[in-house]
Design a protein around this motif. Structure first.
Motif: not given
Length: 169
Positions: A44-46, A118-119, A145-146, A61-62
């Motif tokens: 979630a932070t990512v 991961s979602s 996210v991985q 950053q993107v």
């Protein structure tokens, strides 16, 4: 102390001395704790960091948060629709968005960020203007996210008819 007790005590002392010299001890073994690795950034932070970078226009950053082979699925039947199979393709889509909207395209609200493994699903509100109409729409974007990088994005529009009309073919 009897001779037998003295022999046991002497033998124990000799064994302890020998083990100590060998780097071993008769003391109970202490559990070894592996060195702690830095905690991975929560998924979630990512996604939050990615969306904040998009809002600031922080391209570096993107890029740092998108996997080079990110798979971005854009819904509809318009000029932006379809699979974007890489970070470069996502940036090309972004350039087209900013060109079409004279850079007025904005994420105006981020809410209901929810995770499942991961979602990460996020409700986003977008607004933009073109010479002929205004876009004002909610989307739910699902990010995967991985290893601290966004590897997939699936965009779900609350008003695909309006988006198709806005983006044209």
């Amino acid at each position: 102390m009897t001779r037998r007790q003295r022999n046991r005590t002497g033998a124990a002392l000799a064994l302890t001395t020998l083990l100590t010299l060998a780097g071993t001890s008769l003391a109970p073994a202490q559990p070894t704790v592996p060195p702690t690795a830095p905690a991975p950034i929560a998924n979630a932070t990512v996604v939050s960091n990615f969306l904040a970078a998009v809002q600031r226009g922080d391209r570096a950053q993107v890029a740092a948060l998108l996997h080079p082979n990110v798979r971005w699925y854009q819904p509809g039947s318009n000029a932006l629709s379809g699979l974007k199979p890489s970070r470069e393709a996502v940036f090309a889509m972004s350039a087209r968005i900013h060109e079409h909207t004279a850079r007025s395209y904005r994420i105006t609200d981020i809410s209901a960020l929810s995770t499942n493994g991961s979602s990460v699903a996020v409700r986003l509100h977008f607004s933009a203007a073109s010479p002929v109409m205004v876009l004002d729409v909610d989307n739910i974007d699902v990010f995967k996210v991985q290893d601290g990088l966004i590897t997939e994005v699936r965009v779900h529009s609350a008003n695909l008819y309006h988006e198709n009309a806005f983006w044209g073919n």
